[in-house]
Scaffold this active site. Structure first.
Site, mmCIF file in Angstrom:
data_model
loop_
_atom_site.group_PDB
_atom_site.id
_atom_site.type_symbol
_atom_site.label_atom_id
_atom_site.label_comp_id
_atom_site.label_asym_id
_atom_site.label_seq_id
_atom_site.Cartn_x
_atom_site.Cartn_y
_atom_site.Cartn_z
ATOM 1 C CB SER A 163 -0.867 0.088 1.322
ATOM 2 O OG SER A 163 -1.423 1.370 1.461
ATOM 3 C CE1 TYR B 120 -4.536 -2.118 4.552
ATOM 4 C CE2 TYR B 120 -3.747 -0.011 4.019
ATOM 5 C CZ TYR B 120 -4.278 -1.140 3.621
ATOM 6 O OH TYR B 120 -4.081 -1.456 2.412
#
Length: 338
Positions: A130, A155
């Site tokens: 990501s 995350y």
């Protein structure tokens, strides 16, 4: 090839599965169909795959990657050639409330996937990282060789952990791995927890939209078709060990092992207000904009340098923001009959 796509009922997973089927591959898709967002959208994506021209070469199994025994049994039975690992607990803000979900899916689930690849002869693992790994970095554009040691959400930390775990398996077991740092993916069949979906729903309902950091945000919005092209381009080129890798000048994007990391984005950051303008134009409605402070875990801007992926795969982003928003808005109106 026979390809395992984890997270096949997800936004990107569905589209990758369709593209692999369209070119003649056999695809096994798995997903746990959890209720992080509306499961009926996930089942509708699976229905769309089942209705596609390549449906005869697709099989789906409901399976949680955190279940190591079940995943190992699947790998042993299917003997996959390659794996596209997209299953994960997504969402930056959700990680502030439910840390355990990220440990279960993004850490344990990823280890289980690596173990399956290691023990069952998988030629190449491509997995989702990501843009969030860049955390508090202020230098733009983000380049794969930048340090990514300051995540600002759990995350993001879990995705950086995935990159480190993948390198370990590439080094110890010779498993070729490629990590792709996705930048703000949007388009038809998108995730309801992401800004384009949230904005479209609120605009059409005449409800206010929350615009964080008072609108002073920039995102490298990347249309789903360009993401899929990059994923498949990466899948088709297996990284090899680089005996010339200079360990005195360490890079987080390459290695002496068969390991690579790439940004995958449009390389064209867009002001959030401009994105909202484009969405208003396509929906034919004006948004009620509620300006809000920055949220914990968010970053002000993302901007991908994608030259490394383009050189590696020959794939370049093709869909403009105007075209992408038009196609998303048309799908949204059609799917929800609004």
């Amino acid at each position: 090839m026979k390809v395992l796509v984890t997270g096949a009922a997800g936004f990107i997973g569905m589209q990758v599965a369709l593209a692999l089927l369209a070119r003649g591959d056999e695809v096994v898709g798995i997903d746990n169909l959890n209720d992080y967002y509306d499961p009926t959208l996930k089942t509708a994506r699976l229905d769309a795959i089942a209705a596609s021209a390549g449906a005869a070469r697709f099989r789906f199994r409901k399976l949680d990657i955190a279940n190591g025994a079940a995943l190992s049994t699947l790998f042993a039975a299917e003997r996959f050639d390659r794996v596209v690992h997209l299953a994960a607990q997504a969402g930056v803000r959700y990680s502030l409330q439910n840390a355990g979900a990220y440990a279960s899916s993004n850490l344990l689930g990823f280890v289980n996937t690596l173990e399956g690849c290691r023990h069952h002869g998988v030629e190449h693992l491509v997995y989702a990282s990501s843009s969030s790994v860049y955390g508090g970095n202020a230098k733009m554009p983000f380049v794969e060789t930048d340090a990514v040691d300051h995540p600002v959400s759990l995350y993001a930390a879990s995705k950086k952990a995935n990159e480190l775990m993948a390198h370990t398996y590439s080094h110890l077991y010779g498993l070729p791995t490629t990590g792709l740092r996705f930048f703000t993916v949007y388009g038809p069949w998108g995730r309801p927890d992401m800004a384009p979906f949230i904005f479209a729903r609120a605009i059409l309902a005449g409800e206010p939209i929350k615009v964080f950091n008072h609108g002073k945000m920039r995102r490298d919005f990347t249309f789903i078709d360009d993401i899929v092209a990059g994923v498949i381009g990466a899948l088709d080129r297996i990284p090899q060990p680089d005996p010339g890798y200079d360990r005195t000048r360490a890079s987080s994007a390459a290695s002496w092992a068969p390991y690579r990391i790439f940004n995958i984005g449009r390389s064209e950051p867009v002001e959030l207000m401009d994105f909202i303008d484009a969405l208003e134009s396509e929906l034919g409605c004006k948004a009620v904009r509620q300006l809000m402070p920055m949220q914990p875990g968010d970053v002000e801007a993302t901007f991908a340098d994608t030259s490394a992926l383009e050189a590696w795969t020959g794939v370049q982003p093709r869909v403009s923001l105007a075209e992408g928003v038009k196609r998303f808005a048309a799908w949204y109106r059609g799917y929800y009959a609004v």
